[in-house]
Write an enzyme that holds these catalytic residues in place. Structure first.
Site, mmCIF file in Angstrom:
data_model
loop_
_atom_site.group_PDB
_atom_site.id
_atom_site.type_symbol
_atom_site.label_atom_id
_atom_site.label_comp_id
_atom_site.label_asym_id
_atom_site.label_seq_id
_atom_site.Cartn_x
_atom_site.Cartn_y
_atom_site.Cartn_z
ATOM 1 N N ALA A 65 43.949 35.242 -23.475
ATOM 2 C CA ALA A 65 45.229 34.587 -23.094
ATOM 3 C C ALA A 65 44.487 33.117 -22.758
ATOM 4 O O ALA A 65 43.220 33.506 -22.277
ATOM 5 C CB ALA A 65 46.127 35.509 -21.983
ATOM 6 N N GLY A 110 44.677 39.227 -26.475
ATOM 7 C CA GLY A 110 45.706 38.489 -26.361
ATOM 8 C C GLY A 110 45.212 37.978 -28.062
ATOM 9 O O GLY A 110 46.192 38.365 -28.900
ATOM 10 N N GLU A 113 45.585 41.515 -30.088
ATOM 11 C CA GLU A 113 46.842 41.815 -30.114
ATOM 12 C C GLU A 113 48.119 40.788 -31.119
ATOM 13 O O GLU A 113 49.008 41.007 -31.977
ATOM 14 C CB GLU A 113 47.708 41.754 -28.530
ATOM 15 N N GLU A 133 40.706 43.473 -21.175
ATOM 16 C CA GLU A 133 41.821 43.288 -19.670
ATOM 17 C C GLU A 133 41.295 44.628 -19.009
ATOM 18 O O GLU A 133 41.198 43.728 -17.465
ATOM 19 C CB GLU A 133 42.756 43.585 -20.390
#
Length: 259
Positions: A65, A110, A113, A133
Site C-alpha cells: 500500500a 497489499g 493480498e 506489516e
C-alpha cells in the site's frame, strides 16, 4: 471510463490489467476505486472471459500500500481506506470470470493480498513476496491474515506474518503460494496462455465452479456440499452441458455458447 493508474487490453477473450504506478506500483485509494470499477466493466464485457492482473514495469507487481498516503491518515481515514481496499479485493475474488495474477516482481503487503484474491498465481523467477506489516507496527488489513492461511496453512502463514521476511519465487512455489514459476520473459505469455484456455471453457460451468469452491472454503462440509449441489444443478441445466456431452459422445471438440 478513463483510468489514471490502470491500463488494460483485451485480446482473444482475455483482458490483461496493468497496475500502472511504476516503479513499485503501490496501492492507494484511487487505485482501489479504479480496480473496483474496472472489474465491474470487465464483468459486463461479453468479449472478456478471463482476466490477468499484473504490474507495470519489471520491478514490482505491487510493492504494498502507499505508505505516503497512510502517513497522513487518522484512524477514521485509515479505516475508510481499508474499507475501500476490502471492497476492491472482494470484487476481484468474487468476479464471475477467472482471474490470474501474473506476479512480475515484488509482491509485498497489499500486493500479496491482491495476488491472494486472484484464482491462480503465476510468478516470475525474480518475484519476491512478503507481509512486512508487523515491522511497521501494524498488521495486514486487506484480508492477508485470513486468506493466506487458507492457501498455505496456518503454520506457514504465521511464519510469514510474524517474521515479515522476504521469500523468493521457489519458496513461494514450495508452500503453494503460487501455482507456477516461469522465467521473467515467459510470465505474461504463460499467464495469457492459461487465461486463453480458461476463456474457452463453458462460462456458466466455470462460474459455478468458482462459486462452489469459494463459498465452500468458508462454511462447514455439509453446507459446502449443499452449495456444490445447487451449483451442479445450475450447470447441468445449461445448453453448454448438452453440447459438452454430445461432443464427448460424438468424439469431437465442443463448441460452447455460454448459455
Amino acid at each position: 471510463m478513463n483510468y489514471e493508474f490502470l491500463q488494460y487490453e483485451v485480446e482473444n477473450q482475455v483482458a490483461v490489467v496493468y497496475i500502472n504506478r511504476p516503479p513499485l506500483n503501490p496501492l492507494n485509494t484511487k487505485v482501489f476505486h479504479e480496480l473496483y470499477a474496472l472489474i465491474d466493466e470487465l464483468e459486463a464485457n461479453r468479449n472478456v472471459s478471463a482476466i490477468v492482473i499484473t504490474g507495470k514495469g519489471e520491478k514490482a507487481f505491487v510493492a504494498g500500500a502507499d505508505i505516503h498516503e497512510m502517513l497522513d491518515l487518522d484512524l477514521a481515514g485509515m479505516m475508510e481506506m481499508n474499507r475501500i481496499s476490502r471492497a476492491a479485493f472482494s470484487k476481484i475474488e468474487n468476479a464471475s470470470k477467472p482471474v490470474i495474477a501474473a506476479i512480475n516482481g515484488l509482491a509485498l503487503g497489499g500486493g500479496c493480498e491482491l495476488a491472494l484474491v486472484c484464482d491462480l498465481r503465476i510468478c516470475s523467477d525474480k518475484a519476491k513476496f512478503a507481509f512486512p506489516e508487523v515491522n511497521l507496527g501494524i498488521i495486514p488489513g486487506g484480508g492477508g491474515t485470513q486468506r493466506l492461511q487458507r492457501i498455505v496453512g496456518q503454520g506457514v502463514a504465521k511464519e510469514l506474518l510474524y517474521f515479515g521476511e522476504m521469500i523468493d519465487a521457489q519458496r513461494a512455489l514450495d508452500i503453494h503460494l503460487v501455482n507456477k514459476v516461469v522465467p521473467s520473459d515467459q510470465l505474461l505469455p504463460t499467464a495469457k496462455e492459461w487465461a486463453g484456455k480458461l476463456a474457452k471453457k463453458p462460462a456458466i460451468a466455470m462460474r459455478m465452479l468458482k462459486e462452489a469452491v469459494n463459498t465452500g472454503a468458508n462454511v462447514d462440509l455439509q453446507s459446502g456440499l449443499m452449495v456444490e449441489n445447487a451449483c451442479f444443478g445450475n450447470a447441468f441445466a445449461t445448453e453448454d452441458r448438452k453440447e459438452g456431452m454430445r461432443a464427448f459422445a460424438e468424439k469431437r471438440k465442443p463448441v460452447f455458447s455460454g448459455k
